[in-house]
Motif scaffolding. Structure first.
Motif, PDB file in Angstrom:
ATOM      1  N   TYR A  85      39.338 -75.061  92.035  1.00  0.00           N
ATOM      2  CA  TYR A  85      39.490 -73.637  92.355  1.00  0.00           C
ATOM      3  C   TYR A  85      40.866 -73.361  92.972  1.00  0.00           C
ATOM      4  N   ASN A 171      34.854 -75.168  98.741  1.00  0.00           N
ATOM      5  CA  ASN A 171      34.741 -75.001  97.284  1.00  0.00           C
ATOM      6  C   ASN A 171      33.991 -76.157  96.635  1.00  0.00           C
ATOM      7  N   LEU A 178      35.410 -69.903  89.251  1.00  0.00           N
ATOM      8  CA  LEU A 178      36.771 -69.388  89.210  1.00  0.00           C
ATOM      9  C   LEU A 178      36.765 -67.888  88.945  1.00  0.00           C
TER      10      LEU A 178
END
Length: 191
Positions: A85, A171, A178
């Motif tokens: 990410y 994350n 995303l």
């Protein structure tokens, strides 16, 4: 091989967040113009998101690094931590906002030598600090200083390491999807 744990917490929105969380999400939206999925996930701990936002803003405003140098630090840390990410997000920022030369971003993304001596020294010390958990050799720091940086910049990299550790680890646990804004810069850690 054991599958990685994924938190089942819902991604927060301004509409359904508790008052303290809503306040932090509004701060996040004011900083970037929208609420990225990463922030919506991190908002399950308002303190985590607020600490991240504060540290991120202070690094951006007070580190003494240029925007391109800041992005090199963030990309280097995110790559080392394997955060898909943050690699996508910072690759987009590198291209669209921080004016990082495309060949520098590509080198970091691909784990190749950086074709700029100063930025290479910055990335090398950043990765060394990450790998050694803040215990670089004298030689490693001297190479960084010889590239034109100051000792205080070592401490600024530590701030960036703290900030990116917060986001990278969150994350990982959230398996953050995303955002469309970063999709054109998707990245996957090589196996």
């Amino acid at each position: 091989m054991t599958a990685e744990y994924q938190l089942t917490l819902p991604f927060q929105t301004l509409e359904d967040a508790e008052p303290q969380t809503r306040e932090v999400l509004e701060k996040a939206k004011a900083q970037v113009g929208f609420i990225p999925n990463m922030y919506a996930g991190m908002a399950n701990s308002a303190s985590l998101l607020e600490t991240y936002l504060d540290g991120y803003e202070r690094f951006r405003q007070q580190s003494g690094f240029t925007p391109a140098e800041q992005e090199v630090v963030f990309l280097t840390i995110s790559r080392g931590n394997g955060c898909d990410y943050c690699m996508a997000a910072h690759s987009m920022i590198a291209e669209k906002m921080s004016n990082v030369p495309a060949e520098v971003t590509a080198a970091i993304r691909d784990g190749q030598p950086i074709p700029d001596i100063r930025l290479a020294a910055l990335a090398t010390l950043t990765e060394t600090l990450r790998e050694t958990r803040g215990l670089p050799s004298k030689t490693a720091v001297q190479a960084f200083l010889d590239a034109g940086f100051e000792e205080r910049h070592v401490l600024e990299i530590i701030l960036a390491l703290a900030v990116k550790t917060l986001s990278n680890y969150a994350n990982h646990l959230l398996h953050t999807p995303l955002d469309e804004a970063f999709a054109g810069h998707a990245w996957e850690k090589a196996a």
